[in-house]
Enzyme design. Structure first.
Site, PDB file in Angstrom:
ATOM      1  N   GLY A 182       0.853  -1.182   0.000  1.00 23.52           N
ATOM      2  CA  GLY A 182       0.000   0.000   0.000  1.00 23.52           C
ATOM      3  C   GLY A 182       0.883   1.223   0.000  1.00 23.52           C
ATOM      4  CB  CYS A 213       5.371  -3.828  -1.223  1.00 26.95           C
ATOM      5  SG  CYS A 213       5.915  -2.547  -2.360  1.00 26.95           S
ATOM      6  CG  HIS A 256       2.988  -6.564  -4.193  1.00 27.62           C
ATOM      7  ND1 HIS A 256       2.196  -6.013  -3.219  1.00 27.62           N
ATOM      8  CD2 HIS A 256       3.772  -5.565  -4.634  1.00 27.62           C
ATOM      9  CE1 HIS A 256       2.487  -4.742  -3.071  1.00 27.62           C
ATOM     10  NE2 HIS A 256       3.444  -4.433  -3.922  1.00 27.62           N
ATOM     11  CD  GLU A 307       0.536  -9.027  -1.950  1.00 23.34           C
ATOM     12  OE1 GLU A 307       1.519  -9.751  -1.766  1.00 23.34           O
ATOM     13  OE2 GLU A 307       0.592  -7.781  -1.955  1.00 23.34           O
TER      14      GLU A 307
HETATM   15  N1  GLN Z   1       5.991   2.868  -2.567  1.00 23.28           N
HETATM   16  C1  GLN Z   1       5.080   2.410  -1.554  1.00 23.28           C
HETATM   17  C2  GLN Z   1       5.411   2.998  -0.201  1.00 23.28           C
HETATM   18  O1  GLN Z   1       6.264   3.787  -0.079  1.00 23.28           O
HETATM   19  C3  GLN Z   1       5.064   0.899  -1.472  1.00 23.28           C
HETATM   20  C4  GLN Z   1       4.440   0.331  -2.717  1.00 23.28           C
HETATM   21  C5  GLN Z   1       3.685  -0.925  -2.516  1.00 23.28           C
HETATM   22  O2  GLN Z   1       3.382  -1.360  -1.391  1.00 23.28           O
HETATM   23  N2  GLN Z   1       3.305  -1.495  -3.604  1.00 23.28           N
HETATM   24  O3  GLN Z   1       4.811   2.657   0.770  1.00 23.28           O
END
Ligand code: GLN
Length: 207
Positions: free
Chosen positions: A52, A84, A183, A185
């Protein structure tokens, strides 16, 4: 006769791709539950921190009074897995983020946010993953971080195999806490979730 019990695994549900993790965990035989409150956090055997926006999730952890309870559960040895943004949150130090970002200290590592740069915002590659011996894992990176530095006791599970970021650490584990830059998932390959559930959550939860 003893009834078979499945571990209850929370998915931090403040923002991000919560549903995808809930589905993957259910397919691995766990009981997934969304976690938004301290009482919900207290009731789970383990926690998944989804992808996220890490600065948003960090802010919401404070707003929902979850920051200290979550740090405490991690100190107490709760198994956790972050993908992530979840990896960024689990770090002990974060580079290229907002100054008010609150690390959870789940893994002794320095993580660089949005590390792959604008040109390679999102990409996919196949990589070897320690603990998963039946073929490579398809890794989907979306504005992903990488791990820049690890402390003693942190095991590297996967690195980028080739290209300009070759050798960068993208999956790590310290005790029962695991983090991936990518990811799993979203690909339908359950092996990374299964590794978490079967080798980190079940032994600790006794189910
Ligand atoms: N760039 C996002 C962040 O800084 C992470 C991206 C992702 O979870 N797909 O949180």
């Amino acid at each position: 006769m003893l009834e078979a019990v499945n571990p209850t695994i929370g998915v931090l549900a403040l923002q991000g791709d919560v549903r995808e993790h809930m589905r993957a965990l259910a397919e691995c035989g766990a009981e997934p539950v969304p976690v938004r409150r301290a009482a919900e956090l207290a009731a789970v055997d383990a926690l998944v921190l989804p992808g996220g926006e890490s600065t948003t999730i960090s802010k919401l952890l404070e707003v929902f009074d979850l920051l200290e309870p979550l740090r405490q559960r991690l100190r107490d040895g709760m198994p956790a897995y972050g993908s992530c943004a979840g990896m960024i949150l689990l770090a002990s130090e974060v580079l290229d983020t907002r100054p008010d970002m609150q690390p959870l200290y789940g893994i002794d590592m320095t993580v660089r946010r949005n590390a792959f740069g604008r040109q390679v915002d999102s990409f996919e590659t196949d990589l070897d993953y320690t603990g998963l011996d039946d073929g490579q894992v398809r890794a989907v990176f979306i504005r992903a971080p990488w791990v820049e530095k690890i402390g003693d006791g942190v095991e590297v599970l996967a690195t980028v195999p080739s290209g300009p970021a070759a050798g960068r650490m993208v999956a790590v584990r310290q005790g029962n806490v695991m983090a991936t830059s990518f990811h799993p998932e979203v690909t339908g390959d359950l092996r990374v979730h299964r590794l978490f559930v079967d080798t980190m959550v079940r032994p600790r939860a006794g189910v």
